[in-house]
Write an enzyme that holds these catalytic residues in place. Sequence first.
Site, PDB file in Angstrom:
ATOM      1  N   PRO A 236       0.687  -1.207   0.038  1.00  0.00           N
ATOM      2  CG  PRO A 236      -0.803  -1.671   1.503  1.00  0.00           C
ATOM      3  CD  PRO A 236       0.556  -2.167   1.013  1.00  0.00           C
ATOM      4  N   GLY A 237       0.594   2.242  -0.740  1.00  0.00           N
ATOM      5  CA  GLY A 237       1.136   3.338  -0.771  1.00  0.00           C
ATOM      6  C   GLY A 237       2.394   3.591  -1.823  1.00  0.00           C
ATOM      7  CE  LYS A 240      -1.339  -1.695  -5.312  1.00  0.00           C
ATOM      8  NZ  LYS A 240      -0.622  -1.044  -3.874  1.00  0.00           N
ATOM      9  CB  THR A 241      -4.127   4.149  -7.578  1.00  0.00           C
ATOM     10  OG1 THR A 241      -4.903   2.913  -6.872  1.00  0.00           O
ATOM     11  CG2 THR A 241      -5.669   4.920  -8.041  1.00  0.00           C
ATOM     12  CD  GLU A 457      14.045   4.829  23.718  1.00  0.00           C
ATOM     13  OE1 GLU A 457      14.633   4.431  22.908  1.00  0.00           O
ATOM     14  OE2 GLU A 457      13.005   4.328  24.150  1.00  0.00           O
ATOM     15  CG  ASP A 533      12.234  -2.471  22.332  1.00  0.00           C
ATOM     16  OD1 ASP A 533      12.058  -1.671  21.000  1.00  0.00           O
ATOM     17  OD2 ASP A 533      12.693  -1.770  23.294  1.00  0.00           O
TER      18      ASP A 533
END
Length: 700
Positions: A236-237, A240-241, A457, A533
């Site tokens: 998707p995205g 294609k269209t 982090e 994670d």
Amino acid sequence: MDDNQNRNSNNNNKNKKNMNGLLILVAWAVGLTVIINYLSAYSRQAAATASTHEIMYSEFKDLVREGKVESVLLKDGMLEITTVDGYVYTDKDGQEYDENFTLFTMQMGAYDQGLLDMLDEYGVKQYTNPYVPEMSPVLEFMVAYILPMVILIGVFMLFMNMMAKRGGGIGGIGSVGKSNAKVYMEKSTGVSFADVAGQDEAKESLEEIIDFLHNPGKYTAIGAKLPKGALLVGSPGTGKTLLAKAVAGEAGVPFFSISGSGFVEMFVGVGASRVRDLFQEAAKVAPCIIFIDEIDAIGKTRDSRYGGGNDEREQTLNQLLAEMDGFDPSKGIIVLAATNRPEVLDKALLRPGRFDRRITVDRPNLAGRLATLQVHTRKIRMAEDVNLEKIAQATAGCVGADLANTVNEAALRAVRHGRHAVNQEDLLSSFEVVIAGAEKKGTVITEQEKRIIAYHEVGHALTAAKQKNAQPVTKITIVPHTEGALGYTLHLPEEEKFLMSREDILTEIRTLLAGRCAEELVFDTQTSGAANDIERATELARNLVARFGMSEKFGMMALGSVQSRYLDGGYSMNCAQETFAAADREVVELLQRCHDEALELLRENRELLDAIASYLFEKETITGAQMMAILDGRDPDKEEYYGVPAPQDSTIEAPAKHISMVSQTIPMPAGPEPAADGASGDGAEEDKQKPDNEQDEKQE
């Protein structure tokens, strides 16, 4: 001559369809009218039976002689009898009929000439019906049958027209199976191949098809045939269209566009009828292109594995297969279709001769992302510091829709900050908004939780920095975001990689588990922040064992198969239960080994872990370059982030940092506040960092 014959034939077929539809409506109206008249007569008869009771003529005369009759109505040879108040008639079976029932008997006519005299003798009132002229039989038939039929036909046609205006799919007479495809002519879509970037291979295949439509002679000269169909497959995205719209803009021929769900309605057989009508309309204006978006809505395989077995969808699919197999390729009808679920499509639909080409619209590479960004920024006012190559490098793995959204978000951010052009920082910040959401600056986090998040982090980042196969760290933040993350570490690759070695996968697993390891090492606890994670690390470990053939125990045995490659990428296990359980144990051992290695790596670099976490706790957001500066012993505040100066701390700085040191003697001000003038910037910085250092020592 042939065209005139075809048009006449089409007009005759259309008139025949309309006539058949009208005959169907008339038949429905006749049937409903007969049913309504029958039910009306039956209801009148039932009502009369429920409120009347017939008695013998002799009983009637006895009632007259006994004085039980109040009045008699002479009506069409029938005598309706009204008894006196309070009288209840009882028949021979003992059934009683009170004043709510009307007694009646048939008049004897010439056999009882003295009836009226007897009624007069006993004082019975006599009534007769008023004269009503008899209605003409023709008029009675028209009122009873013709008028209801006309009303019903009018109501049916009004209902169908209302449904057609609302898009209900019924249309008018004979239009139940009409196709509702949109027709584009030449460049009415406003999109051309110049608006599509990053899909050079797909554009090349489609450009050849369009050239075949424009110049068929040079292909047929050597015997080449026009491809019947092309299937666009991708995530998707990926565009294609957009490619299909570009084909519509470039082709210069009629372009029929319809979604796969547009063939299916609530009526059985409508989908197949619409497929027939679509190809008939396309044949009239050939050469042309038919585009079916999301073809998996009607093209699912005809077994029960992927939800097959629906009769309406199977009829639609069968009709589509027949039409694609039957139309003449020399007419120039090409079918384009798009899907992101090719594994569920029927094999008969994918074979050559129906869809001759399968065009993969994949995620763009570095050059493709750069070209896509250039397309989307053509109408955007850009600042001089914008470097699209850096943005393309930072957006590895993004599809065209992500890049378009990133550019638009950057333009919106520039307007929010009062700028008239988009700069590099806008683009990078917007990319992070797309992948992680906006910052939730109003979220209140306790100091202890904030410190745990910082160490978590930094555990990811430091483990990645100490492994040679890891992706470099670009940014570390402990600011909560709207996508649910309390903080994140952004890794961006330095170059395009299409393969992952076993060591690359193990390195990624260690990096993912290092956040939990940092919590255990520093705080001797485990938090829920490592949930995502652990999920990603487990997926990597399971792929290593079950799909990639990198397990020492199972070797090159594939234990699972991919189900939705272009969607979620999930897979199912295709092995015995004992093997499945053994694979799970192998995954657990692999995760534990990587966890122990990451924990040992952080233990060996505990001083660096504390230093980076302290800096991150103060700044809340740092860059990968700043982290590497700390590792190398340099000043992290002088580093940049992809050409953008590192963001400075937004908190109020100590006043001593703004004092300029001069050689002249400055007199002490009067009053009890002499200490502030004698402070130096370095001393203030040391005082500022002292509480964090003391807390770190307590934790150690």
